[in-house]
Write an enzyme that holds these catalytic residues in place. Structure first.
Site, PDB file in Angstrom:
ATOM      1  N   SER A   1       0.825  -1.214   0.000  1.00  0.00           N
ATOM      2  CA  SER A   1       0.000   0.000   0.000  1.00  0.00           C
ATOM      3  C   SER A   1       0.860   1.264   0.000  1.00  0.00           C
ATOM      4  O   SER A   1       2.004   1.257   0.443  1.00  0.00           O
ATOM      5  CB  SER A   1      -0.913   0.003   1.231  1.00  0.00           C
ATOM      6  OG  SER A   1      -1.686  -1.169   1.265  1.00  0.00           O
TER       7      SER A   1
HETATM    8  N1  SAM Z   1      -0.818  -4.225   3.802  1.00  0.00           N
HETATM    9  C1  SAM Z   1      -0.113  -4.800   2.715  1.00  0.00           C
HETATM   10  C2  SAM Z   1       1.267  -4.241   2.550  1.00  0.00           C
HETATM   11  O1  SAM Z   1       1.601  -3.254   3.200  1.00  0.00           O
HETATM   12  O2  SAM Z   1       2.014  -4.807   1.759  1.00  0.00           O
HETATM   13  C3  SAM Z   1      -0.845  -4.607   1.432  1.00  0.00           C
HETATM   14  C4  SAM Z   1      -1.867  -5.611   1.213  1.00  0.00           C
HETATM   15  S1  SAM Z   1      -2.496  -5.731  -0.442  1.00  0.00           S
HETATM   16  C5  SAM Z   1      -3.120  -4.139  -0.790  1.00  0.00           C
HETATM   17  C6  SAM Z   1      -3.946  -6.719  -0.069  1.00  0.00           C
HETATM   18  C7  SAM Z   1      -3.647  -8.141   0.257  1.00  0.00           C
HETATM   19  O3  SAM Z   1      -4.842  -8.776   0.682  1.00  0.00           O
HETATM   20  C8  SAM Z   1      -3.128  -8.953  -0.909  1.00  0.00           C
HETATM   21  O4  SAM Z   1      -1.881  -9.499  -0.601  1.00  0.00           O
HETATM   22  C9  SAM Z   1      -4.190 -10.039  -1.108  1.00  0.00           C
HETATM   23  O5  SAM Z   1      -3.660 -11.284  -1.530  1.00  0.00           O
HETATM   24  C10 SAM Z   1      -4.787 -10.123   0.269  1.00  0.00           C
HETATM   25  N2  SAM Z   1      -6.140 -10.692   0.369  1.00  0.00           N
HETATM   26  C11 SAM Z   1      -7.198 -10.523  -0.453  1.00  0.00           C
HETATM   27  N3  SAM Z   1      -8.263 -11.220   0.010  1.00  0.00           N
HETATM   28  C12 SAM Z   1      -7.867 -11.834   1.160  1.00  0.00           C
HETATM   29  C13 SAM Z   1      -8.499 -12.676   2.105  1.00  0.00           C
HETATM   30  N4  SAM Z   1      -9.777 -13.044   2.009  1.00  0.00           N
HETATM   31  N5  SAM Z   1      -7.779 -13.109   3.163  1.00  0.00           N
HETATM   32  C14 SAM Z   1      -6.479 -12.771   3.301  1.00  0.00           C
HETATM   33  N6  SAM Z   1      -5.822 -11.970   2.443  1.00  0.00           N
HETATM   34  C15 SAM Z   1      -6.514 -11.498   1.381  1.00  0.00           C
END
Ligand code: SAM
Length: 222
Positions: free
Chosen positions: A69
């Protein structure tokens, strides 16, 4: 000064500028959040080829069609959680592990769930290398939370949901705060949910854009 020292100093300077120009200039005021974002090297959470862009004012690709992010969004969501150091935090969407590291510095314990095996493994490795011993990682569907360790004082969801998952609300402790982007698939509002004795209070923390939260209580496909 040798090449490696030069590089380290360049990253340090870029990090200080990021805090000043992207966070303080946009009204992030929580001193603990500012200090920790001044300290944690964002570059180690992105791939080698993107390290020179680590302090840009933008999300960056981390593989698996996912992103780390934008620094401002990490700061804003963390500030909205109002952490004082004692909390048990549930994070959904480990991604690169950068937000996880920030939370681990500011709270007592972090439970983090990621649906991608590869991303989870990579983030866990980095967090272990950096000596974070208050983080528990898990691969799975975060929309149904992590019942074993509930309730949580704080819940942060870093992917966009169609609506707030009921199960996560149930796993939030009384007096707890949850921050979650919810709305359309490509455009959401940052919802700040506080659980009180009489129910749940929700306020809108502003517009945002996240990759979709995919799972039983999220979007149904990638
Ligand atoms: N906070 C993270 C960082 O600083 O790198 C960014 C996260 S990214 C925007 C969103 C993440 O949510 C992705 O890695 C995606 O695979 C994960 N994601 C999506 N749906 C999910 C779920 N149901 N459970 C766990 N992770 C999930």
């Amino acid at each position: 000064m040798n090449k490696a020292d030069n590089k380290r100093q360049g990253m340090w300077r870029a990090r200080q500028s990021m805090v000043r120009e992207q966070l303080i200039a946009r009204d992030i005021i929580d001193e603990r959040v500012l200090q920790v974002m001044n300290r944690i090297p964002r570059e180690i959470f992105v791939g080698e080829g993107l390290r020179n862009r680590a302090y840009e004012d933008t999300p960056l690709p981390i593989g698996e069609e996912q992103t780390i992010s934008q620094p401002f969004m990490v700061a804003l969501m963390t500030e909205l959680l109002r952490l004082n150091g004692d909390e048990k935090v549930l994070e959904i969407g480990t991604g690169s592990g950068y937000q996880t590291a920030i939370l681990a510095e500011l709270a007592a314990k972090v439970f983090t769930i990621e649906r991608s095996h590869n991303l989870s493994r990579r983030a866990r490795q980095i967090l272990e290398n950096e000596g974070f011993d208050n983080v528990l990682t898990r691969v799975g569907d975060g929309t149904i939370g992590w019942a074993e360790f509930a309730p949580y004082d704080r819940i942060i969801v870093t992917a966009g949901a169609p609506s707030v998952p009921e199960t996560l609300v149930n796993q939030l402790a009384e007096g707890g705060i949850m921050v979650i982007p919810a709305g359309e698939r490509f455009q959401q509002e940052l919802m700040v949910i506080t659980k009180t004795a009489s129910g749940v209070e929700t306020r809108n923390g502003g517009g945002c854009v996240f990759v979709p939260l995919i799972g039983r209580e999220g979007w149904q496909n990638g």
